[in-house]
Design an enzyme around this catalytic site. Structure first.
Site, PDB file in Angstrom:
ATOM      1  CG  ASN A  68      42.225 -21.635  24.410  1.00  0.00           C
ATOM      2  OD1 ASN A  68      42.348 -22.797  24.026  1.00  0.00           O
ATOM      3  ND2 ASN A  68      43.014 -20.663  24.014  1.00  0.00           N
ATOM      4  CB  VAL A  75      37.761 -16.091  27.904  1.00  0.00           C
ATOM      5  CG1 VAL A  75      37.685 -16.503  26.440  1.00  0.00           C
ATOM      6  CG2 VAL A  75      36.481 -16.463  28.648  1.00  0.00           C
ATOM      7  CB  CYS A  76      43.290 -18.148  27.354  1.00  0.00           C
ATOM      8  SG  CYS A  76      45.016 -17.760  27.108  1.00  0.00           S
ATOM      9  CG  LEU A  77      39.953 -16.275  22.597  1.00  0.00           C
ATOM     10  CD1 LEU A  77      38.580 -15.704  22.273  1.00  0.00           C
ATOM     11  CD2 LEU A  77      40.452 -17.134  21.456  1.00  0.00           C
TER      12      LEU A  77
END
Length: 149
Positions: A68, A75-77
């Site tokens: 992530n 930022v992978c969310l």
């Protein structure tokens, strides 16, 4: 979330649309004791859309700490709109907050076994090869955090 993990926020009184955040990695994770700096920008679409968050602690773009957290800073969310999560996980102008985003980074990304954050890998929990992956992540984290900063 781990009580050993701290969060420090820095802002400029003249530019409230930008800030930096330092998250100290939680104990019992590969991130323990590391300082991870994130830049945050509140765009023109905020609060209708989420703020933009970039990881700055990447060893000049050479280290990906987690599925992530990308080497280029992404930022992978799902709450940030950078991942298509389940229903109810995306940004909601009425209920979502910066605190929610930062706590999500601490509690959903900076976990003891980041290998399993990769979609499809959660079924591998318990396989011995994870030990080697964790040791590699920990070693690389130390190199970047203590040498690269």
């Amino acid at each position: 979330m781990n009580l050993s993990s701290s969060l420090f926020l820095r802002l400029d009184e003249d530019r409230l649309d930008i800030m930096s955040c330092c998250i100290v990695g939680p104990e019992d994770t590969p991130y323990s004791g590391g300082c991870f700096v994130f830049d945050i920008h509140f765009g023109d679409d905020y609060p209708d859309g989420p703020m933009h968050v970039w990881l700055m602690t990447t060893g000049n773009g050479s280290v990906r700490f987690n599925p992530n957290l990308y080497a280029e800073g992404k930022v992978c969310l799902s709450i940030l709109g950078t991942w298509s999560g389940n229903a109810g996980e995306s940004w909601n102008r009425d209920t979502s907050t910066l605190l929610q985003v930062l706590v999500s980074i601490q509690s959903l990304i900076m976990v003891p076994d980041p290998y399993f954050n990769e979609p499809g890998y959660e079924h591998d929990i318990g396989i011995l090869m994870v030990i080697n992956v964790q040791e590699t992540i920990t070693g690389k984290s130390l190199l970047v955090l203590y040498v690269g900063l």
